[in-house]
Design a protein around this motif. Structure first.
Motif, short mmCIF file in Angstrom:
data_model
loop_
_atom_site.label_atom_id
_atom_site.label_comp_id
_atom_site.label_asym_id
_atom_site.label_seq_id
_atom_site.Cartn_x
_atom_site.Cartn_y
_atom_site.Cartn_z
N MET A 1 0.85 -1.20 0.00
CA MET A 1 0.00 0.00 0.00
C MET A 1 0.88 1.25 0.00
O MET A 1 1.82 1.33 0.77
CB MET A 1 -0.88 0.00 1.25
N THR A 2 0.59 2.20 -0.85
CA THR A 2 1.37 3.44 -0.85
C THR A 2 0.49 4.58 -0.36
O THR A 2 -0.72 4.59 -0.56
CB THR A 2 1.88 3.77 -2.27
N ALA A 3 1.13 5.55 0.29
CA ALA A 3 0.40 6.72 0.76
C ALA A 3 0.23 7.67 -0.43
O ALA A 3 0.97 7.63 -1.40
CB ALA A 3 1.17 7.39 1.88
N SER A 4 -0.77 8.57 -0.34
CA SER A 4 -1.08 9.43 -1.48
C SER A 4 -0.05 10.52 -1.67
O SER A 4 0.68 10.88 -0.75
CB SER A 4 -2.45 10.06 -1.26
N ARG A 5 -0.02 11.06 -2.90
CA ARG A 5 0.88 12.16 -3.21
C ARG A 5 0.55 13.39 -2.35
O ARG A 5 1.43 14.10 -1.88
CB ARG A 5 0.76 12.52 -4.70
N PHE A 7 -0.62 13.46 0.70
CA PHE A 7 -0.03 13.30 2.02
C PHE A 7 1.50 13.46 1.97
O PHE A 7 2.10 13.98 2.90
CB PHE A 7 -0.38 11.93 2.63
N GLY A 8 2.08 13.04 0.85
CA GLY A 8 3.53 13.19 0.70
C GLY A 8 3.96 14.65 0.74
O GLY A 8 4.92 15.02 1.42
N ALA A 11 3.54 15.90 4.24
CA ALA A 11 4.59 15.41 5.15
C ALA A 11 5.91 16.13 4.92
O ALA A 11 6.61 16.49 5.90
CB ALA A 11 4.77 13.91 4.95
N ILE A 12 6.26 16.37 3.66
CA ILE A 12 7.53 17.06 3.37
C ILE A 12 7.47 18.50 3.89
O ILE A 12 8.39 18.96 4.58
CB ILE A 12 7.84 17.04 1.86
N PHE A 14 5.50 19.79 6.15
CA PHE A 14 5.42 19.79 7.62
C PHE A 14 6.83 19.62 8.22
O PHE A 14 7.20 20.34 9.16
CB PHE A 14 4.51 18.66 8.09
N ALA A 15 7.59 18.71 7.64
CA ALA A 15 8.96 18.46 8.14
C ALA A 15 9.89 19.64 7.90
O ALA A 15 10.89 19.80 8.60
CB ALA A 15 9.53 17.20 7.49
N ALA A 88 12.38 16.05 -1.97
CA ALA A 88 12.14 15.17 -0.82
C ALA A 88 13.30 15.25 0.17
O ALA A 88 13.10 15.03 1.37
CB ALA A 88 11.95 13.74 -1.31
N THR A 89 14.47 15.59 -0.32
CA THR A 89 15.66 15.69 0.55
C THR A 89 15.44 16.67 1.68
O THR A 89 15.98 16.50 2.78
CB THR A 89 16.87 16.14 -0.32
N ALA A 91 13.00 17.02 3.50
CA ALA A 91 12.27 16.40 4.61
C ALA A 91 13.20 15.91 5.71
O ALA A 91 12.78 15.74 6.85
CB ALA A 91 11.41 15.24 4.10
N ALA B 106 8.36 16.18 14.26
CA ALA B 106 8.07 16.79 12.95
C ALA B 106 8.43 15.87 11.79
O ALA B 106 7.89 16.00 10.69
CB ALA B 106 8.82 18.11 12.81
N PRO B 109 5.62 12.22 10.14
CA PRO B 109 4.78 12.03 8.93
C PRO B 109 5.61 11.70 7.69
O PRO B 109 5.22 10.81 6.91
CB PRO B 109 4.06 13.38 8.78
N TYR B 113 5.57 8.30 5.56
CA TYR B 113 5.23 8.39 4.14
C TYR B 113 6.30 7.73 3.26
O TYR B 113 5.97 6.93 2.38
CB TYR B 113 5.05 9.87 3.74
N PHE B 114 7.56 8.08 3.50
CA PHE B 114 8.59 7.56 2.59
C PHE B 114 8.82 6.06 2.76
O PHE B 114 9.21 5.40 1.80
CB PHE B 114 9.89 8.35 2.76
N ARG B 116 6.42 4.11 3.08
CA ARG B 116 5.28 3.53 2.38
C ARG B 116 5.49 3.53 0.87
O ARG B 116 4.68 2.94 0.14
CB ARG B 116 4.01 4.34 2.69
#
Lengths: 112, 155
Positions: A1-5, A7-8, A11-12, A14-15, A88-89, A91, B106, B109, B113-114, B116
């Protein structure tokens, strides 16, 4: 199962936002609230200590989480063409920089 | 008494987190080669990487929540004594612990995500997020122990 784009992106972003706001919040005391553990009371914003020490840590985290949440939710619903180049880096790079900055700001306790 | 019980539970949950995140970090940064021997170290590294993700997130949140509750007691007991004794280095180490714990939250999430995502596209991001969480967990575990040894409950 993959999380949605969506949410990605959330998440990035937010981080990225949380550590930046957190380091600023600790330095200029942007606590959303203060906890007075000796009294078991909360005060809105950064309060002066009352009958004992004041705790700002919960307030700093709340300030950072709310700011990061708002920005991340907005970013998550932006069109994909605007967010697909989001590296993504960042994050891990921004939280790592935040940790280094937060630790660096504590050097005052090691040079006394 | 309640705080002492919470401190013990906090420590036990932290041990579980430490084990889980160290297994994952070892497996992701030092993977077992095909055909490697079946000694203890090889088996320690030969874990299913993704199977640890949810456990690490839940254990991190539980450890942070328990730590946050204990922190209120620490502030009005041990922390005051540490300031009065002018133990600035341990005091500073604990301040770093609280900041690392907050910043670690922080990353959860993105960490979730990554891990997953299929394939190797984000292998470096996964590895770095795991390394950061591992460092935070080890730092906080060791500094928590040091502070507790200096001025723990019952001292």
């Amino acid at each position: 199962m993959t999380a949605s784009r969506t949410f990605g992106v959330f998440a990035i972003v937010f981080a990225i936002v949380y550590p930046i706001v957190y380091v600023i919040a600790t330095e200029v005391n942007l606590a959303l609230f203060t906890y007075h553990p000796a009294l078991g009371e909360f005060g809105l914003g950064p309060n002066a200590p009352r009958n004992g020490p004041a705790m700002y840590w919960f307030g700093w985290m709340t300030t950072s989480a709310l700011c990061a949440l708002v920005v991340a939710v907005i970013a998550a619903y932006l069109p994909e063409r605007l967010t697909k180049r989001l590296p993504a880096t960042l994050a891990w790079l921004v939280p790592l920089a935040g940790m280094i900055a937060a630790a660096g700001l504590m050097t005052k306790y090691f040079v006394r | 008494m309640l705080m002492t019980a919470l401190l013990i539970v906090h420590g036990l949950v932290a041990v579980a987190l430490l084990g889980a995140v160290t297994h994952q970090a070892a497996a992701v940064w030092w993977p077992v080669r095909a055909g490697a021997g079946g000694n203890f170290v090889d088996r320690f590294r030969a874990v299913s990487l993704k199977s640890y993700v949810n456990a690490i997130v839940v254990l991190y949140l539980a450890t942070a929540l328990l730590g946050a509750i204990i922190y209120t007691h620490y502030t009005i007991s041990a922390r005051i004594a540490i300031i009065q004794l002018q133990l600035w280095k341990p005091y500073g180490l604990f301040e770093i612990k609280e900041h690392f714990a907050a910043i670690g939250l922080a990353t959860l999430p993105a960490y979730w995500y990554f891990w997953r995502q299929p394939g190797t596209d984000y292998a470096r991001v996964r590895a770095m997020l795991t390394a950061i969480l591992t460092f935070i967990v080890w730092w906080n575990f060791l500094i928590g122990h040091i502070l507790n040894n200096i001025r723990g409950f019952g001292s």
